[in-house]
Design a protein around this motif. Structure first.
Motif: not given
Length: 159
Positions: A116-118, A124-125, A128-132, A138-139
């Protein structure tokens, strides 16, 4: 590695050749460093994977600001770590893995925040707190492009 070092201290390992395994499993280099240096000489920054990744993200952000390196070169190490974590996180049992599932989840959050910072807001962060890890991989596409990420995946699958 211990078997290569003489017990009397006369023969020290002066260099190492890792081959391609470190591209498939870059986090395993921490365990190699601990083995070579011994636990007493390994620093906290080299033992805790979250601190290692935090330090790399700080380095990448500094290099991004200087515009000395292309984004693809700065993001590739993080992508390789994400791919290792994706494979390890899908394992049925935690035994035999370098990191616990909790450590992997913490690394997921650390890398996501770093992206997100880079990306200056392009990534986008997830809230929902899920780990994927597949989605995290893909980000990288908004940062370096879809073709580059696909090439990284193709090259990594050939290792």
């Amino acid at each position: 590695l211990h078997s290569l070092q003489a017990d009397d201290g006369t023969k020290k390992i002066s260099s190492h050749m890792a081959g391609r395994w470190c591209l498939r499993r870059p986090l395993d280099l921490m365990a190699v460093e601990q083995t070579l240096l011994g636990k007493q000489r390994a620093t906290v920054a080299t033992v805790d994977p979250c601190k290692v990744i935090d330090r790399y993200i700080e380095y990448a952000l500094a290099k991004k600001q200087s515009k000395k390196y292309p984004m693809s070169e700065l993001c590739l190490p993080l992508f390789l770590v994400v791919e290792q974590l994706r494979y390890d996180y899908d394992q049925e049992e935690e035994s035999g893995l370098l990191l616990s599932w909790e450590d992997m989840e913490n690394l997921h959050d650390t890398i996501q925040d770093g992206l997100v910072h880079m990306s200056d807001g392009k990534v986008k962060a997830t809230t929902n707190g899920s780990i994927n890890f597949k989605k995290l991989a893909s980000s990288f596409k908004p940062l370096v492009g879809t073709k580059v990420v696909n090439k990284w995946k193709r090259n990594r699958s050939e290792l």
